[in-house]
Motif scaffolding. Structure first.
Motif, mmCIF file in Angstrom:
data_model
loop_
_atom_site.group_PDB
_atom_site.id
_atom_site.type_symbol
_atom_site.label_atom_id
_atom_site.label_comp_id
_atom_site.label_asym_id
_atom_site.label_seq_id
_atom_site.Cartn_x
_atom_site.Cartn_y
_atom_site.Cartn_z
ATOM 1 N N THR A 62 0.816 -1.216 0.000
ATOM 2 C CA THR A 62 0.000 0.000 0.000
ATOM 3 C C THR A 62 0.849 1.265 0.000
ATOM 4 O OG1 THR A 62 -1.728 -1.170 1.229
ATOM 5 C CG2 THR A 62 -1.850 1.243 1.187
ATOM 6 N N TYR A 63 1.901 1.288 0.861
ATOM 7 C CA TYR A 63 2.634 2.534 1.075
ATOM 8 C C TYR A 63 4.088 2.507 0.586
ATOM 9 C CZ TYR A 63 -1.280 3.373 4.263
ATOM 10 O OH TYR A 63 -2.523 3.539 4.793
ATOM 11 N N ASP A 211 -4.848 8.510 2.946
ATOM 12 C CA ASP A 211 -5.835 8.825 3.979
ATOM 13 C C ASP A 211 -5.207 8.660 5.363
ATOM 14 O OD1 ASP A 211 -7.951 8.991 5.729
ATOM 15 O OD2 ASP A 211 -9.314 7.811 4.489
ATOM 16 N N TRP A 212 -5.156 9.736 6.135
ATOM 17 C CA TRP A 212 -4.474 9.674 7.433
ATOM 18 C C TRP A 212 -5.213 8.770 8.407
ATOM 19 C CZ3 TRP A 212 -6.626 11.262 12.057
ATOM 20 C CH2 TRP A 212 -7.767 12.064 11.977
ATOM 21 N N HIS A 213 -6.534 8.589 8.210
ATOM 22 C CA HIS A 213 -7.258 7.663 9.075
ATOM 23 C C HIS A 213 -6.714 6.244 8.916
ATOM 24 C CE1 HIS A 213 -10.218 10.993 8.683
ATOM 25 N NE2 HIS A 213 -10.513 10.683 9.930
ATOM 26 N N LEU A 214 -6.447 5.847 7.667
ATOM 27 C CA LEU A 214 -5.907 4.512 7.414
ATOM 28 C C LEU A 214 -4.484 4.376 7.941
ATOM 29 C CD1 LEU A 214 -7.228 3.878 3.781
ATOM 30 C CD2 LEU A 214 -8.157 3.034 5.950
ATOM 31 N N VAL A 215 -3.714 5.464 7.837
ATOM 32 C CA VAL A 215 -2.343 5.428 8.352
ATOM 33 C C VAL A 215 -2.352 5.251 9.871
ATOM 34 C CG1 VAL A 215 -0.209 6.745 8.640
ATOM 35 C CG2 VAL A 215 -1.436 6.823 6.454
ATOM 36 N N VAL A 216 -3.216 6.011 10.552
ATOM 37 C CA VAL A 216 -3.320 5.881 12.008
ATOM 38 C C VAL A 216 -3.785 4.479 12.388
ATOM 39 C CG1 VAL A 216 -4.590 6.673 14.048
ATOM 40 C CG2 VAL A 216 -3.702 8.337 12.418
ATOM 41 N N SER A 217 -4.731 3.936 11.642
ATOM 42 C CA SER A 217 -5.199 2.568 11.906
ATOM 43 C C SER A 217 -4.062 1.562 11.736
ATOM 44 C CB SER A 217 -6.351 2.215 10.963
ATOM 45 O OG SER A 217 -7.455 3.067 11.162
ATOM 46 N N SER A 218 -3.234 1.758 10.726
ATOM 47 C CA SER A 218 -2.102 0.857 10.499
ATOM 48 C C SER A 218 -1.098 0.936 11.639
ATOM 49 C CB SER A 218 -1.412 1.211 9.175
ATOM 50 O OG SER A 218 -2.286 1.073 8.080
ATOM 51 N N LEU A 358 -6.347 -9.636 8.166
ATOM 52 C CA LEU A 358 -5.909 -9.691 9.559
ATOM 53 C C LEU A 358 -6.742 -8.805 10.484
ATOM 54 C CD1 LEU A 358 -3.692 -11.129 11.183
ATOM 55 C CD2 LEU A 358 -2.303 -9.082 10.927
ATOM 56 N N ALA A 359 -6.850 -7.511 10.160
ATOM 57 C CA ALA A 359 -7.562 -6.591 11.055
ATOM 58 C C ALA A 359 -9.030 -6.965 11.195
ATOM 59 C CB ALA A 359 -7.413 -5.156 10.542
ATOM 60 N N GLU A 360 -9.695 -7.188 10.055
ATOM 61 C CA GLU A 360 -11.118 -7.536 10.082
ATOM 62 C C GLU A 360 -11.335 -8.869 10.778
ATOM 63 O OE1 GLU A 360 -15.249 -7.248 9.283
ATOM 64 O OE2 GLU A 360 -13.624 -5.778 9.276
ATOM 65 N N GLY A 361 -10.435 -9.840 10.541
ATOM 66 C CA GLY A 361 -10.573 -11.152 11.159
ATOM 67 C C GLY A 361 -10.443 -11.101 12.667
ATOM 68 N N CYS A 362 -9.441 -10.362 13.158
ATOM 69 C CA CYS A 362 -9.267 -10.233 14.608
ATOM 70 C C CYS A 362 -10.452 -9.515 15.242
ATOM 71 C CB CYS A 362 -7.971 -9.484 14.919
ATOM 72 S SG CYS A 362 -6.470 -10.419 14.553
ATOM 73 N N TRP A 363 -10.990 -8.509 14.546
ATOM 74 C CA TRP A 363 -12.165 -7.796 15.059
ATOM 75 C C TRP A 363 -13.369 -8.722 15.163
ATOM 76 C CZ3 TRP A 363 -13.781 -3.720 17.580
ATOM 77 C CH2 TRP A 363 -15.107 -3.309 17.461
ATOM 78 N N ARG A 364 -13.596 -9.561 14.136
ATOM 79 C CA ARG A 364 -14.716 -10.505 14.173
ATOM 80 C C ARG A 364 -14.545 -11.505 15.317
ATOM 81 N NH1 ARG A 364 -17.803 -10.775 9.372
ATOM 82 N NH2 ARG A 364 -17.790 -8.682 8.483
ATOM 83 N N GLY A 365 -13.311 -11.983 15.502
ATOM 84 C CA GLY A 365 -13.066 -12.918 16.598
ATOM 85 C C GLY A 365 -13.286 -12.282 17.953
#
Length: 370
Positions: A62-63, A211-218, A358-365
């Motif tokens: 991505t970056y 998008d700085w929101h995505l950067v902060v999330s990363s 990874l992120a979505e999977g951990c959130w669902r778990g």
């Protein structure tokens, strides 16, 4: 002992992360020296972690690599702040079933992707794509490359059955050595490790664009995953020795400083790693000096003998990663979460990470029991 384990694993994890191979060695050096000196555990060993490889692959795609290094640096700063404010215990509130399910899914994804490399091809963008492309890859085998991969896996498997006095040398080292020597002796057509992006070709990290929101999330994702993995490893390692118990807040602080340093130097994110920590404890470690000195030996090796790495076939590293991925589906972890009635959380997390990321999977778990 830990140095012998760390070098091949660091190279393999860098390869699985889509990063320069030198980045794995940098992370091993920084994890040993910085996290070893400043962390709260006397026996835990930090370095590049397979559990973070999927995050790094996505960030690099991505970056770009230099921006990924800046994300690692910023994630270290977040860990440092959390450690200073005594937040380590809160991180441990995450269900171990979520962490173990995530690691199992990462292991499956790594094994599927690297199996294509062992067979002489290239990995696809997702686990599903790797499964769908596997029959075609098997039908189009590349003889020498497959032979190197099979030789590496065979040595890794047989090494565990040797007498104890021979098993003092960790299995990855003789496996990669056998693959390199055999490929050289018979003139096999294999892909060699490329260190053209060596330790001397350094450039300062740059801020990610987008998008700085995505950067902060990363940044938060790297900080939390690396922090949770380190803290869980610290707790596990405490049961392997009779010395002083780990100070978890100090450990989180030390991990934060280490990630700031490795990010600045162009290395992978670091975390406490159970394989190297177990090797350290079993070898009789009593103080943090074994951890620090393993980092020193990695540095000496990289600067003085790094040329030997270019003799290793990439297919041999891929075979090592396949075995590492399979071993990340740990039956002991499954029995442990079964004892706590959390098998559904484990399974949901593992499936969601494989299918959704990874992120979505951990959130669902994490959300599953609620």
């Amino acid at each position: 002992m830990v140095f012998l384990v760390a070098v091949p694993l660091s190279l393999g994890i860098a390869m699985a992360s889509g990063a320069p191979l030198a980045a794995g060695l940098i992370a091993a050096v920084v994890g040993g020296i910085v996290a070893g000196a400043l962390g709260g555990s006397a026996v835990q060993v930090s370095g590049p972690a397979a559990g973070l490889s999927l995050v790094v692959v996505d960030l690099v795609h991505t970056y770009g690599w230099r921006a990924t290094c800046m994300i690692t640096l910023l994630a270290g700063a977040v860990q440092l702040v959390l450690g200073v404010f005594k937040a380590a215990r809160a991180a441990l509130a995450v269900s171990p079933a979520v962490i173990h399910g995530m690691l199992a899914a990462v292991g499956i994804i790594i094994a599927l992707s690297q199996l294509h490399v062992v067979l002489g091809g290239s990995s696809q963008k997702s686990a599903i794509a790797n499964v769908l492309e596997l029959p075609g890859q098997i039908a189009d085998l590349h003889g020498h490359k497959v032979a190197v991969g099979i030789l590496t896996i065979t040595v890794l498997a047989l090494w565990t059955r040797l007498p104890k006095r021979l098993k003092v040398v960790p299995a990855p080292l003789p496996a990669l050595a056998a693959a390199a020597v055999t490929a050289w002796a018979f003139g096999w057509d294999v892909t060699r490790v490329d260190l053209s992006d060596s330790l001397t070709e350094w450039a300062f990290p740059v801020l990610p664009q987008g998008d700085w929101h995505l950067v902060v999330s990363s940044v938060l994702l790297v900080a939390l995953l690396a922090g949770c993995e380190s803290l869980l490893c610290s707790v596990a390692v405490d049961g392997m020795h009779g010395g002083r118990r780990a100070d978890l807040d100090q450990e989180l602080t030390g991990q934060g400083v280490a990630n700031m340093v490795t990010g600045a130097l162009g290395g992978l994110p670091v975390a406490g790693v159970i394989v190297r920590s177990t090797a350290n404890a079993q070898a009789g470690a009593r103080s943090r000096w074994s951890t620090i000195l393993h980092g020193v030996w990695v540095l000496v090796f990289a600067l003085g003998f790094g040329w030997t790495i270019t003799l290793i076939p990439l297919e041999a590293l891929a075979a090592l990663l396949v075995l590492i991925g399979v071993q990340m589906v740990n039956l002991g972890h499954i029995r442990k979460v079964h004892g706590h009635g959390e098998v559904p959380v484990y399974v949901v997390t593992m499936a969601a990470v494989i299918l959704l990321g990874l992120a979505e999977g951990c959130w669902r778990g994490w959300r599953w029991p609620r």
